[in-house]
Design an enzyme around this catalytic site. Sequence first.
Site, PDB file in Angstrom:
ATOM      1  CG  HIS A 198     156.259 -51.286  88.782  1.00 30.12           C
ATOM      2  ND1 HIS A 198     155.520 -51.018  89.912  1.00 30.12           N
ATOM      3  CD2 HIS A 198     155.846 -50.378  87.851  1.00 30.12           C
ATOM      4  CE1 HIS A 198     154.685 -50.024  89.676  1.00 30.12           C
ATOM      5  NE2 HIS A 198     154.874 -49.606  88.423  1.00 30.12           N
ATOM      6  CD  GLU A 199     157.211 -49.121  84.767  1.00 31.64           C
ATOM      7  OE1 GLU A 199     156.144 -49.164  84.121  1.00 31.64           O
ATOM      8  OE2 GLU A 199     157.422 -48.284  85.658  1.00 31.64           O
ATOM      9  CG  HIS A 233     152.094 -51.152  84.500  1.00 30.87           C
ATOM     10  ND1 HIS A 233     150.991 -50.913  85.299  1.00 30.87           N
ATOM     11  CD2 HIS A 233     153.096 -50.382  85.003  1.00 30.87           C
ATOM     12  CE1 HIS A 233     151.312 -50.046  86.251  1.00 30.87           C
ATOM     13  NE2 HIS A 233     152.580 -49.700  86.092  1.00 30.87           N
ATOM     14  CD  GLU A 262     151.617 -47.570  89.268  1.00 30.98           C
ATOM     15  OE1 GLU A 262     152.590 -47.717  90.026  1.00 30.98           O
ATOM     16  OE2 GLU A 262     151.719 -47.584  88.032  1.00 30.98           O
ATOM     17  CG  HIS A 287     152.259 -43.634  90.857  1.00 30.17           C
ATOM     18  ND1 HIS A 287     151.712 -42.810  89.900  1.00 30.17           N
ATOM     19  CD2 HIS A 287     153.007 -44.555  90.194  1.00 30.17           C
ATOM     20  CE1 HIS A 287     152.112 -43.208  88.708  1.00 30.17           C
ATOM     21  NE2 HIS A 287     152.894 -44.260  88.855  1.00 30.17           N
TER      22      HIS A 287
END
Length: 530
Positions: free
Chosen positions: A348-349, A352, A372, A432
């Site tokens: 996920h990170e 980004h 997100e 989120h």
Amino acid sequence: MSPTSSHRRHLAAGAIAATAALVAATFQAGTASAAATGRDAAITLARANVTHNAGVFGFGDGQDLQVKDVILDADGSQHVRFDRSYLGLPVVGGDLVVHQDARGRLKDSSRAAAHDAAVKSIVPTVPAQATAGRALQAAPGISSATSTPELVVWAADGTPRLAWKTTVAGVGEHGQPSGRIVVTDATTGEQIEAYDAEHQADGTGHSEYTGDVTIATTPQTGGYALKDPTRGHVTKDAHNVSANSLNASSGTLFTDADNVWGDGRKFSTDRSTAAVDAHANTAWTFDYYKNVFGRSGIKNDGKGATVFVHVGTNWDNAQWSDQCFCMMTGDGDGVTDPEQVDLDTMGHEMTHGVTSATANLRYSGESGGLNEATSDIFGTMVEWYANNGVDTPDYLFSDQSTPPWLRRMDKPSLDGGSADCWTSKVGRLDVHNSSGVGNHWFYLASEGSGSKTINGFTYNSPTCNGSTVTGIGNQKVAKIWYRALTVYMTSTTTYKGARTASLSAATDLYGANSTEYKAVAAAWSAVSVA
């Protein structure tokens, strides 16, 4: 979890050759042999065995032994590995292993190519400066290179000779650490051989979330480092410094003597345990993007990121920073949530970073929700790509580090705040929570509506318009979303714009009248995006 605003073991050449002959003149270890247990005793007896069987080992005047490893078997057998030196110079190809029984009696031996390590002189005719310059010329393609010569006895081919072993270190064509070893005869100046210095070793990691895993490490003097020479990322201990104080040069690179890392426990006191998960999951993320989409690294430039674990104090979060091109993970809250290094969180990170390098979706309003959702989608897909038996693939985001889950895709509103369906007010939600619309679309397009059990977990996804949706599988949907993100979306894309972008991508990949196109459209209608 958000981006910041700035947002099989490969051995070196010269494999060890076993001599396998039992030695008749075994040293009688005397009083010490009665209890030849423990590492120190094994080393003492092994040194004595080499000395008393000098002819077998080629051990003569001017030579010395340096302990490299000791293995003690369950039956008491001992295997002591030595490197060798001659008049203080390392002997390349002079390493040996002494095999002893439980009483320290010599059973067998293994040695590298060298038998005799003596050379006529250890004074070089060719100076260090000259060989350093030649080594640079023999290592093309390495930029910002330094050249460091070391005088050695070179015996990797069985014949000892004085040589310069020169290490050229710098940066490869993709920005990765790169190096070359150039070996030159110190008497004649003749190049003996040259080979790559950046070797990858496969370490064993006892992870917190994915069981025992193989991790790519780099051999170095005295052991190994959490530096992936293929993918380029490094994993460091932030020593609980806050995220806003970190840059790429901060922290300490994780190193280990035996290439076995972590203890596999949650809330572990072994700081390398979190590093195992972070290092392995970064590799899985890199491989997912590379092997599925042909994307080489986050910026598609082949460069690996810096990964920090143990960031902050009881920081129950993780984030990607474009500014330092690094991934930062906290230690959890210290009570219920352990380290934030599970597979889908890491994917996920780092996604980004991919988003920043492509559509650069603004981190506010509907585009922020899409940002997100994109990270949730590809974090989930990294988990499906890894297909790990311990962290079973699912549609529950951050279920390992934030049990039972932080967000879920079949019905996002079950977290108490996320939106299942689009309304004109979605853009006012925290990103989120507004991401729920995109996550719900992804689940419906992948798996369809209604109740379904996948990998032992039962989902039940409703539609906002009462329709029935048939999924086409998450791999197809992910490919459509990646093309939409990288080709059609822009920084201010809204959910309506995402529908248009994904339908364009589906047309490109599968055709305008395809089942895939129709499934994407039906899933968007099912979350009220028309």
